[in-house]
Design an enzyme around this catalytic site. Structure first.
Site, PDB file in Angstrom:
ATOM      1  NE  ARG A   1      -4.318  -1.506   9.616  1.00  0.00           N
ATOM      2  CZ  ARG A   1      -3.252  -0.940   9.062  1.00  0.00           C
ATOM      3  NH1 ARG A   1      -3.284   0.328   8.720  1.00  0.00           N
ATOM      4  NH2 ARG A   1      -2.172  -1.638   8.818  1.00  0.00           N
TER       5      ARG A   1
ATOM      6  CE  LYS B   1      -2.351  -0.918   3.774  1.00  0.00           C
ATOM      7  NZ  LYS B   1      -1.833  -2.250   4.187  1.00  0.00           N
TER       8      LYS B   1
ATOM      9  NE  ARG C   1       7.292  -3.357   5.922  1.00  0.00           N
ATOM     10  CZ  ARG C   1       5.990  -3.054   5.936  1.00  0.00           C
ATOM     11  NH1 ARG C   1       5.422  -2.509   4.872  1.00  0.00           N
ATOM     12  NH2 ARG C   1       5.283  -3.312   7.003  1.00  0.00           N
TER      13      ARG C   1
ATOM     14  NE  ARG D   1       6.495  -0.851  10.180  1.00  0.00           N
ATOM     15  CZ  ARG D   1       5.401  -0.830   9.418  1.00  0.00           C
ATOM     16  NH1 ARG D   1       5.413  -0.165   8.275  1.00  0.00           N
ATOM     17  NH2 ARG D   1       4.318  -1.456   9.775  1.00  0.00           N
TER      18      ARG D   1
ATOM     19  NE  ARG E   1       1.826  -5.236  11.098  1.00  0.00           N
ATOM     20  CZ  ARG E   1       2.850  -4.938  10.302  1.00  0.00           C
ATOM     21  NH1 ARG E   1       4.001  -5.546  10.457  1.00  0.00           N
ATOM     22  NH2 ARG E   1       2.701  -4.038   9.362  1.00  0.00           N
TER      23      ARG E   1
HETATM   24  P1  ADP Z   1       1.051  -2.039   7.521  1.00  0.00           P
HETATM   25  O1  ADP Z   1       0.080  -1.626   6.457  1.00  0.00           O
HETATM   26  O2  ADP Z   1       2.341  -2.536   6.983  1.00  0.00           O
HETATM   27  O3  ADP Z   1       0.432  -2.905   8.565  1.00  0.00           O
HETATM   28  P2  ADP Z   1       0.916   0.563   8.804  1.00  0.00           P
HETATM   29  O4  ADP Z   1       2.077   1.443   8.822  1.00  0.00           O
HETATM   30  O5  ADP Z   1      -0.243   0.920   7.941  1.00  0.00           O
HETATM   31  O6  ADP Z   1       1.496  -0.851   8.415  1.00  0.00           O
HETATM   32  O7  ADP Z   1       0.345   0.354  10.294  1.00  0.00           O
HETATM   33  C1  ADP Z   1       1.158   0.008  11.357  1.00  0.00           C
HETATM   34  C2  ADP Z   1       0.332  -0.125  12.625  1.00  0.00           C
HETATM   35  O8  ADP Z   1      -0.269   1.133  12.941  1.00  0.00           O
HETATM   36  C3  ADP Z   1      -0.836  -1.100  12.545  1.00  0.00           C
HETATM   37  O9  ADP Z   1      -0.452  -2.422  12.798  1.00  0.00           O
HETATM   38  C4  ADP Z   1      -1.759  -0.550  13.635  1.00  0.00           C
HETATM   39  O10 ADP Z   1      -1.329  -0.904  14.925  1.00  0.00           O
HETATM   40  C5  ADP Z   1      -1.562   0.943  13.496  1.00  0.00           C
HETATM   41  N1  ADP Z   1      -2.561   1.529  12.583  1.00  0.00           N
HETATM   42  C6  ADP Z   1      -2.328   2.150  11.398  1.00  0.00           C
HETATM   43  N2  ADP Z   1      -3.466   2.557  10.822  1.00  0.00           N
HETATM   44  C7  ADP Z   1      -4.468   2.173  11.651  1.00  0.00           C
HETATM   45  C8  ADP Z   1      -5.882   2.273  11.614  1.00  0.00           C
HETATM   46  N3  ADP Z   1      -6.527   2.851  10.572  1.00  0.00           N
HETATM   47  N4  ADP Z   1      -6.595   1.769  12.647  1.00  0.00           N
HETATM   48  C9  ADP Z   1      -5.984   1.191  13.683  1.00  0.00           C
HETATM   49  N5  ADP Z   1      -4.660   1.044  13.791  1.00  0.00           N
HETATM   50  C10 ADP Z   1      -3.895   1.525  12.785  1.00  0.00           C
END
Ligand code: ADP
Ligand code: ZN
Length: 215
Positions: free
Chosen positions: A88, A13, A127, A160, A171
């Site tokens: 999400r 994404k 990554r 990360r 996740r």
């Molecule tokens: P990825 O898409 O690789 O999981 P992100 O950088 O989008 O990584 O998200 C990392 C973390 O941030 C998620 O695992 C969650 O804990 C938190 N997070 C990000 N966006 C949201 C969201 N819209 N709602 C809840 N938690 C979120």
């Protein structure tokens, strides 16, 4: 043009959002990145989000919904935006719909990047992200020009914390239970577009360009 990016963690994404940001000159808003910045700066929000993120859990809806609503109210979002990592959950999707309705706006495309779990697991293991600017690399697929160093800003590349294999499994589980239902949701809203995320970055770029067109 208002776009949201769907897909499992690690499906790409971020990379594809950055491509669309450049192509259409609209801001790329990544909630995960915003949380990581807040953690780095030790803000209130960052402190609240960190324990959830480290465990591979979602940050509670109420923390993320208001954050996104505020961000979308900024001037630079008037000509459109790319939301990466939000919504999400169904609660977030409904909240987004309400926020946009108030502003007389709609989602034009919900782009679903499809990738099987095993593909995600392999990808996350390699990554690396820049400590400085957040740019994303992969040891095999998208290596930096110089090992361990960011091409963009010269910052240090690190793994990360939430890319550790046990956390990745968690996740993915959360993705399937909480986020995958949004695919049906946006299908019903008639804005869903799907692309195979496993065909290589440049091929995905091509498909996305055709999907979104010259708008
Ligand atoms: P990825 O898409 O690789 O999981 P992100 O950088 O989008 O990584 O998200 C990392 C973390 O941030 C998620 O695992 C969650 O804990 C938190 N997070 C990000 N966006 C949201 C969201 N819209 N709602 C809840 N938690 C979120
Ligand atoms: Zn960098």
């Amino acid at each position: 043009m208002n776009i949201i990016m769907l897909g499992a963690p690690g499906a790409g994404k971020g990379t594809f959002s950055a491509f669309l940001e450049e192509k259409y000159n609209i801001p790329h808003i990544a909630t995960g990145y915003i949380f990581r910045e807040n953690i780095k700066n030790n803000t209130d929000l960052g402190q609240k989000a960190k324990s959830y993120m480290d465990q591979g859990l979602l940050v509670p809806d109420e923390l993320v919904v208001s954050l996104v609503a505020d961000r979308l109210a900024a001037d630079d979002c008037k000509k459109g935006f790319i939301l990466d990592g939000f919504p999400r959950t169904l609660v977030q999707a409904e909240a987004l719909k309400e926020t946009l309705e108030k502003a007389g706006a709609v989602i034009d495309y919900a782009i679903n990047i499809e990738a099987p779990d095993q593909f995600i697991v392999d990808r996350m293991a390699g990554r690396r992200v820049c400590k400085g600017c957040g740019a994303s690399y992969h040891l095999v697929n998208v290596p930096p020009k110089k090992e361990g160093i960011c091409d963009v800003c010269g910052g240090e590349l690190i793994q990360r914390e939430d890319d550790a294999p046990e956390t990745v499994a968690k996740r993915l589980e959360v993705y399937h239970s909480e986020t995958q239902p949004l695919i049906d949701y946006y299908e019903k809203e008639k804005v869903l577009k799907s692309v195979d995320g496993t065909i290589g970055r440049d091929n995905v770029f091509k498909v996305l360009s055709e999907m979104v067109g010259d708008a």
